[in-house]
Write a protein that holds these residues in place. Structure first.
Motif, PDB file in Angstrom:
ATOM      1  N   ALA A  83       0.686  -1.127   0.118  1.00 15.44           N
ATOM      2  CA  ALA A  83       0.018   0.066  -0.099  1.00 15.44           C
ATOM      3  C   ALA A  83       0.886   1.245   0.051  1.00 15.44           C
ATOM      4  CB  ALA A  83      -0.833  -0.009   1.134  1.00 15.44           C
ATOM      5  N   PHE A  84       1.781   1.344  -1.111  1.00 19.35           N
ATOM      6  CA  PHE A  84       2.648   2.261  -1.032  1.00 19.35           C
ATOM      7  C   PHE A  84       2.111   3.842  -1.090  1.00 19.35           C
ATOM      8  CE2 PHE A  84       2.084   1.821  -5.425  1.00 19.35           C
ATOM      9  CZ  PHE A  84       2.301   3.094  -6.098  1.00 19.35           C
ATOM     10  N   THR A  85       1.078   3.965  -1.581  1.00 18.59           N
ATOM     11  CA  THR A  85       0.397   5.249  -1.570  1.00 18.59           C
ATOM     12  C   THR A  85      -0.082   5.829  -0.325  1.00 18.59           C
ATOM     13  OG1 THR A  85      -1.717   4.452  -2.083  1.00 18.59           O
ATOM     14  CG2 THR A  85      -0.367   4.878  -3.983  1.00 18.59           C
ATOM     15  N   GLN A  86      -0.266   4.914   0.660  1.00 11.21           N
ATOM     16  CA  GLN A  86      -0.774   5.432   1.927  1.00 11.21           C
ATOM     17  C   GLN A  86       0.617   5.796   2.992  1.00 11.21           C
ATOM     18  OE1 GLN A  86      -2.845   2.111   3.750  1.00 11.21           O
ATOM     19  NE2 GLN A  86      -4.135   2.053   1.884  1.00 11.21           N
ATOM     20  N   ASN A  87       1.725   5.702   2.219  1.00 14.41           N
ATOM     21  CA  ASN A  87       3.051   6.347   2.993  1.00 14.41           C
ATOM     22  C   ASN A  87       3.389   7.736   2.496  1.00 14.41           C
ATOM     23  OD1 ASN A  87       5.363   6.794   4.376  1.00 14.41           O
ATOM     24  ND2 ASN A  87       6.415   5.027   3.269  1.00 14.41           N
ATOM     25  N   TRP A  88       3.217   8.715   3.331  1.00 18.58           N
ATOM     26  CA  TRP A  88       3.657   9.923   3.000  1.00 18.58           C
ATOM     27  C   TRP A  88       4.460  10.719   3.830  1.00 18.58           C
ATOM     28  CZ3 TRP A  88      -1.751   9.141   2.330  1.00 18.58           C
ATOM     29  CH2 TRP A  88      -2.492   9.456   3.554  1.00 18.58           C
ATOM     30  N   ASP A  89       5.408  10.049   4.769  1.00 19.65           N
ATOM     31  CA  ASP A  89       6.282  10.355   5.640  1.00 19.65           C
ATOM     32  C   ASP A  89       7.199  11.217   4.935  1.00 19.65           C
ATOM     33  OD1 ASP A  89       5.039   8.726   7.363  1.00 19.65           O
ATOM     34  OD2 ASP A  89       6.643   7.226   7.701  1.00 19.65           O
ATOM     35  N   ASN A  90       7.669  12.350   5.654  1.00 22.18           N
ATOM     36  CA  ASN A  90       8.705  13.327   5.264  1.00 22.18           C
ATOM     37  C   ASN A  90       8.116  14.185   4.097  1.00 22.18           C
ATOM     38  OD1 ASN A  90      10.690  12.877   7.222  1.00 22.18           O
ATOM     39  ND2 ASN A  90      11.015  10.813   5.803  1.00 22.18           N
ATOM     40  N   PHE A  91       6.773  14.081   3.738  1.00 21.65           N
ATOM     41  CA  PHE A  91       6.327  14.812   2.703  1.00 21.65           C
ATOM     42  C   PHE A  91       5.520  15.911   2.937  1.00 21.65           C
ATOM     43  CE2 PHE A  91       3.137  15.755  -0.688  1.00 21.65           C
ATOM     44  CZ  PHE A  91       3.795  15.676  -1.624  1.00 21.65           C
ATOM     45  N   SER A  92       5.744  17.192   2.650  1.00 21.54           N
ATOM     46  CA  SER A  92       6.517  17.642   1.664  1.00 21.54           C
ATOM     47  C   SER A  92       7.594  18.680   2.277  1.00 21.54           C
ATOM     48  CB  SER A  92       5.650  18.259   0.589  1.00 21.54           C
ATOM     49  OG  SER A  92       5.540  19.969   0.825  1.00 21.54           O
ATOM     50  N   GLN A  93       8.362  18.951   1.332  1.00 22.29           N
ATOM     51  CA  GLN A  93       9.584  19.764   2.048  1.00 22.29           C
ATOM     52  C   GLN A  93       9.331  21.407   1.632  1.00 22.29           C
ATOM     53  OE1 GLN A  93      12.267  18.284   3.578  1.00 22.29           O
ATOM     54  NE2 GLN A  93      10.872  16.461   3.682  1.00 22.29           N
TER      55      GLN A  93
END
Length: 569
Positions: A83-93
């Protein structure tokens, strides 16, 4: 193909960075605004533009790890997983950079000019307007995925202004930016009362050329207006018509007008271990298949051939891994599966994700079936497989002429303004191919063959590419999507704004599934949780409460699958 020479401006000694004395001065001005008088205004323009484009964390986290996989511009080494679309760690810069590196520096520029003698201030009228165009761009870039942000009374804390700025809504920001851009353009077009101090080499985009900034400002007005077509069609249409009514000399007309930051080789990384390093980014199957089937001339500017050269095949033959007489395949551009459920298929794993290995002169060689993103497209210094360190230029686009052409084609297809949809569509494709050719040559891409006019003509005649009025928006958005490989944020915005590409569009973007469940692609930045003890808590919370009323905003501020104001269903 003739190589178009772009603006290459070099700053000596520290390259694009300021000297150690200037660095100390920047430390001083954080403590004492009066110290600004020791710094030329143009320094702050250069520092702001460098700050915009030098964000290696943005390259790694926002582009490589998030937007590019979401938009199927690339995959991980073994394809997209889970489920890679559910990972938004460190987004956005990008948010923090607006207030610490870009907007504040450009606001400083105006403050520096304001401290000069009155007769001297008149010589900086153009510089201030150029700085405002750049500030408008980056403010738009941040609000684009955040929605409401501080703007009207931001950047003023060191000059007696508020330390608790209110948040402008995205609708207010877009309206104000258009007003500022319109005023800046008009001022740059008017004959100055006194000779102007040019930004010169402090301007890595246009060398201080006011007329080029007029074109850039109009292109930016067009882009911001198009974001609003669903949210406020009447206002967006009025702005678009106003921009397109400008004299031809005030609008982009060729690749030479493109708004691009051109820098030294190591601006985008010092070695293959930096955050700019794109070496693990696979080429995506949907795009590669389309480009290969239609003989897209950009394919070797976008991607690398796989490892099945005749030399490697001969090693595998000698090692008994391939039968004698095996020849190099006609097709060596092979893309990685973008759908996680496909990457679980054992047959696919064995066929595409299990490289052969062979030893040659004591060194193990991995012979890989799949292609990668062309690394020097993102990191000019990248060392290729032969050990050659890149020495070409770094190209970081803001608005290219191809982008402008695709906007013109789209508004024409929507019945706005004037011009031929077909002509602007074909101009967009042609300028995109030529632009990628130019940066491939200038960036010294490995395994790249310059484009010929005949290749462009043949590509435009392909059935999937030849203009078809019945599916104009699909074709325009699909080709813009391809062009934005170098600008994934704009590809993401195109998808959100138009619904293209999709599983059945000209350039397909298949549905993503994990264990049979459809994955939802994020649409905005997750918003940080306000801290009640923060001095500006009330203003921030009020902004969040207002945004929560937007249709589709999401379950909470941190829900990146929600929408901002312009992103309407």
């Amino acid at each position: 193909m003739k190589f178009i020479k772009y603006r290459i401006l070099f700053v000596v000694a520290a390259g694009l960075l300021v000297s150690s004395c200037d660095k100390q001065a920047f430390v001083d001005i954080n403590k004492d605004p009066d110290a600004l008088t020791t710094i030329p205004p143009q320094n702050q323009f250069l520092n702001a533009s460098v700050s915009i484009h030098s964000q290696d964390f943005e390259a790694f986290y926002d582009l490589y790890q998030r937007i590019m996989p979401w938009m199927q511009y690339t995959t991980a080494l073994n394809g997209n997983q889970g489920a890679f679309t559910q990972n938004w760690d460190n987004f956005s810069q990008r948010y923090g950079r607006l207030y610490n590196g870009v907007g504040d520096r450009l606001y400083d520029l105006e403050q520096l000019v304001g401290r000069l003698e009155a007769n001297e201030q008149a010589r900086y009228v153009h510089m201030i307007r150029i700085a405002r165009i750049l500030k408008a761009y980056y403010t738009f870039y941040v609000s684009d995925i955040y929605g409401s942000i501080p703007y009207s009374d931001a950047f003023q804390g060191r000059y007696g202004g508020t330390l608790e700025p209110t948040y402008d809504s995205q609708q207010q920001i877009f309206a104000r930016l258009d007003e500022e851009l319109k005023e800046a353009i008009a001022t740059l077009k008017a004959a100055p009362t006194v000779p102007q101090v040019s930004l010169g080499t402090y301007d890595q985009y246009y060398g201080g050329n006011a007329q080029q900034w007029v074109k850039a400002g109009n292109a930016l007005r067009l882009k911001i207006a198009m974001r609003q077509l669903k949210a406020d069609a009447a206002k967006a249409t009025a702005i678009i018509n106003e921009v397109l009514a400008q004299p031809a000399a005030d609008l982009m007309a060729s690749n030479a007008d493109s708004w691009i930051f051109v820098a030294r080789t190591n601006f985008t990384g010092n070695d293959n271990g930096s955050n700019w390093n794109p070496s693990n980014l696979r080429a995506p199957k949907p795009i590669v298949d389309f480009m290969w089937a239609n003989q897209d001339p950009r394919i070797d500017a976008f991607f690398t051939p796989n490892s099945y050269s005749q030399a490697n095949i001969n090693l595998l033959i000698a090692n008994g891994q391939l039968p004698a007489g095996t020849q190099e395949p006609a097709r060596r551009y092979v893309g990685s599966y973008t759908n996680p459920d496909d990457t679980r298929n054992n047959a696919i794993i064995q066929r595409f994700y299990t490289p052969r290995r062979v030893t040659n002169n004591g060194q193990e060689i991995q012979v890989d079936t799949l292609s990668f993103i062309q690394p020097r497209l993102f990191s000019a210094i990248f060392t290729d497989a032969s050990g050659n360190v890149g020495t070409g230029r770094s190209y970081l686009p803001v608005i290219t002429y191809a982008d402008y052409c695709f906007m013109r084609a789209e508004v024409a297809a929507r019945g706005i303004g004037t011009g031929s949809t077909k002509e602007w569509y074909e101009a967009g494709i042609t300028s995109s191919i030529n632009w990628y050719n130019d940066i491939a040559v200038g960036g010294q891409f490995t395994n790249y063959t310059p484009v010929t006019p005949a290749e462009i003509t043949a590509y435009l005649a392909k059935p999937a590419v030849a203009f078809d009025a019945s599916k104009a928006l699909d074709q325009i958005a699909s080709q813009a999507y391809l062009h934005f490989l170098k600008q994934p944020s704009e590809g993401w915005a195109t998808w959100k704004r138009t619904g293209f590409p999709n599983p059945t569009s000209t350039v397909p973007m298949p549905t993503l599934t994990n264990l049979g469940a459809t994955l939802v692609i994020p649409r905005r930045a997750p918003l940080g949780i306000p801290n009640p003890s923060s001095p500006n808590y009330a203003n921030r919370q009020a902004a969040y409460d207002a945004m929560a009323q937007i249709a589709g905003f999401g379950r909470d501020p941190q829900d990146a699958t929600g929408r901002v104001w312009w992103d309407r269903p």
